[in-house]
Design a protein around this motif. Sequence first.
Motif, PDB file in Angstrom:
ATOM      1  N   ALA A 654      10.380  -6.436 -14.326  1.00  0.00           N
ATOM      2  CA  ALA A 654       9.412  -6.031 -13.313  1.00  0.00           C
ATOM      3  C   ALA A 654       8.518  -4.949 -13.876  1.00  0.00           C
ATOM      4  N   THR A 655       7.416  -4.689 -13.180  1.00  0.00           N
ATOM      5  CA  THR A 655       6.512  -3.603 -13.556  1.00  0.00           C
ATOM      6  C   THR A 655       5.944  -2.996 -12.283  1.00  0.00           C
ATOM      7  N   ILE A 656       5.489  -1.759 -12.379  1.00  0.00           N
ATOM      8  CA  ILE A 656       4.891  -1.064 -11.241  1.00  0.00           C
ATOM      9  C   ILE A 656       3.381  -1.108 -11.383  1.00  0.00           C
ATOM     10  N   MET A 657       2.718  -1.575 -10.331  1.00  0.00           N
ATOM     11  CA  MET A 657       1.265  -1.721 -10.362  1.00  0.00           C
ATOM     12  C   MET A 657       0.571  -0.399 -10.031  1.00  0.00           C
ATOM     13  N   GLY A 658      -0.752  -0.424 -10.169  1.00  0.00           N
ATOM     14  CA  GLY A 658      -1.531   0.779  -9.922  1.00  0.00           C
ATOM     15  C   GLY A 658      -1.438   1.294  -8.509  1.00  0.00           C
ATOM     16  N   ASP A 659      -1.218   0.408  -7.536  1.00  0.00           N
ATOM     17  CA  ASP A 659      -1.101   0.841  -6.136  1.00  0.00           C
ATOM     18  C   ASP A 659       0.331   1.174  -5.750  1.00  0.00           C
ATOM     19  N   GLY A 660       1.247   1.177  -6.738  1.00  0.00           N
ATOM     20  CA  GLY A 660       2.644   1.516  -6.467  1.00  0.00           C
ATOM     21  C   GLY A 660       3.516   0.333  -6.132  1.00  0.00           C
ATOM     22  N   SER A 661       2.934  -0.836  -5.969  1.00  0.00           N
ATOM     23  CA  SER A 661       3.725  -2.029  -5.652  1.00  0.00           C
ATOM     24  C   SER A 661       4.401  -2.561  -6.916  1.00  0.00           C
ATOM     25  N   VAL A 662       5.396  -3.436  -6.715  1.00  0.00           N
ATOM     26  CA  VAL A 662       6.157  -3.997  -7.830  1.00  0.00           C
ATOM     27  C   VAL A 662       5.697  -5.424  -8.091  1.00  0.00           C
ATOM     28  N   ALA A 663       5.423  -5.726  -9.337  1.00  0.00           N
ATOM     29  CA  ALA A 663       5.104  -7.098  -9.751  1.00  0.00           C
ATOM     30  C   ALA A 663       6.218  -7.600 -10.660  1.00  0.00           C
ATOM     31  N   LEU A 664       6.584  -8.863 -10.506  1.00  0.00           N
ATOM     32  CA  LEU A 664       7.662  -9.451 -11.311  1.00  0.00           C
ATOM     33  C   LEU A 664       7.089 -10.122 -12.556  1.00  0.00           C
ATOM     34  N   ILE A 665       7.769  -9.906 -13.682  1.00  0.00           N
ATOM     35  CA  ILE A 665       7.352 -10.492 -14.957  1.00  0.00           C
ATOM     36  C   ILE A 665       8.103 -11.805 -15.134  1.00  0.00           C
ATOM     37  N   LEU A 666       7.379 -12.852 -15.460  1.00  0.00           N
ATOM     38  CA  LEU A 666       7.952 -14.190 -15.510  1.00  0.00           C
ATOM     39  C   LEU A 666       8.635 -14.462 -16.847  1.00  0.00           C
TER      40      LEU A 666
END
Length: 685
Positions: A654-666
């Motif tokens: 996973a990674t943390i986006m600029g707005d603080g949300s979490v994005a999953l890495i495939l």
Amino acid sequence: MSDLDMSQYLGIFLDEAEEQLQQLDEAVVQLEQTPDDQELLNTIFRAAHTLKGSSASMGFNRLATLTHRMESVLDSLRQGKLAVSREIIDILLASVDTLRALKDSIAAGKGEEGDVNEVVARLEAVLAGPAAPVANKAVANAELTLDDIEQNVIRAAEVKGFRAYEIRVQLEAGCQMKSARAYLVFNNLKELGEIIKSVPHTQDLEAEKFDDTFTLAFVSREDADTLANVVKSVSEIKDVLVRPIVLEEDQPAAARAGTAPGKPGVEAAGGKNGTTAPAGEHHVNQTVRVDVQRLENLMNLVGELVIDRTRLTEVGNGLKNRLGNEELLETLEEVSLHIGRITSDLQEEIMKARMFPIDQVFNRFPRMVRDLARKAGKEIDFIIEGRETELDRTVIEEIGDPLIHLLRNAIDHGIEEPEVRLRQGKPRHGTVRLKAFHQENQIVITVEDDGAGMDAEKIKAKAIARGLISPESAARLSRREALDLIFLPGLSTSDKVTDVSGRGVGMDIVRNHIEKINGTIDIRTTPGKGTCFTIKLPLTLAINRSLLVHVDGRVYAFPLANVVEIIDVTPDSIQHVHRQQVVVVRGRVLPLIYLGQALGLGTPIPAADTYAVVIVGLAEKQVGFIVDDLIGEQEIVIKSLGNFIGKIPGIAGATIMGDGSVALILDVRSLMNFVGEEADRELAS
């Protein structure tokens, strides 16, 4: 030395001992190929000497005793009393193995566990045996070469006001008492300074094991003429040459170009008309040992900065859209840009600090290849290219085991026995080539041999015989897919089981390790000609560039290394083959699937006039994933999901986006496997 002192310096000693042992291991194997390389012998001798000194100072007597015996053998090789042979190389390598076992025992807190008597006895037997006939070796070694220790002695003497000279003495032809004349020269010079080195060695001078010339490295406060006159005062001296010794880093560039390291410079380099480089121009790289965990912590902190840099940019853009170009916003934007530049520079420097030459991995292989080749009765030329190629420490740690398996397979499966190669019109010596190089944002490692190659049909037959695949499935496989069967657990192409291979383990481990670090492995082979395995790896596992996409209201990241291209497709261009969606791209049929379906989200593909499709690839396999929307390319900080969540199919992190949300890495490979399994289920139904 007390226990407190031991614990204080033990870590440094073990680190340095490992470096010296690795150097010994590699250099001794190389010496077998180039037995006349005097500089290589000096390198081996210096490594053994350094290890002996540090072991003795730490109170490790077994290490010191064994390295001292090694020194004696190596010194005899340097002086020509012994000649390099396979037996001597075997004994030296056995000594290195014993030293490493002692070092490992010390590192484990068990002290010097292990017996050195056997290998010491073998070394002493070499010294006690008949000297190898090496014609006129003493004369050949009359050229003065200084090792690191001797050069350091000269530098220390120069600081105290001494000057270093090379003194070459030639006796009259037919001199009847050569050892006595040499003794008188030594005795006369002793009053004026100190002899650092004698070539030949003083023992050979005393035994008159030299022709009529010997050379000294001498430090003194006297000038060259005075020293020459003192030597000439001894009778039966034909000629004396006295010239300054100029160490390599002290020479001007023009003189250094023609002078080997540690050898005296030409007289002009240190004479009255000579020039020397200004002290301010000399630069020495300084290094410091840093705990790996500190580098990890720094990398994590930089990762947080990268995230905050992105968030700061987004906040600034949001305020600008609301309030317009106000003065404070312009200042904020300026500060944000500056922080962005500093963060990028800091990130780059930390990344460089984590980068290590792949030489650290490659160095262990020449010895392994030599031992395996001798055990298998094969003759192999092992070539290494790209030692200086750098990659991240975490990647280096993971790549060692896969390369070991590939090299073992190349020797055991690939390279034929010498007689077989001759019958096939090949040279007796097989060639195994290990190569590393950078390619765009990846590192590529190839393991290539000129052996028997692999037969796709034979591999399919083995897989069917082992029950790993059905005959019907095997019939549908392409040659490329048939070769990939060797990565199945339990499959071996060897007809016999050895202690190296044949049990069907190894190649699945190779692929699992490489997939673990987001790498790929490809096979290129021609029966009768050879095989080449190509491994592609990311430069680092901490920060990576990715393609961000929207699916079902969530953000996902495709590692950019796996993205082949992005295309738009219309619903009417999508076709079905055995109920599997496909699209034709430049004449090639490409499997197609909605990313939400592959991830098991349970949401149907939304209706649209056109679909954005991300084509990803591993080796020659490609799959198109339909996504709702494309966000763009971005540098992301990879975070593990942790042991509590565990491994989720299709998700690598996973990674943390600029707005603080979490994005999953495939996890691209897992997703592609899902597509293949889905196609098989549809076909079976």
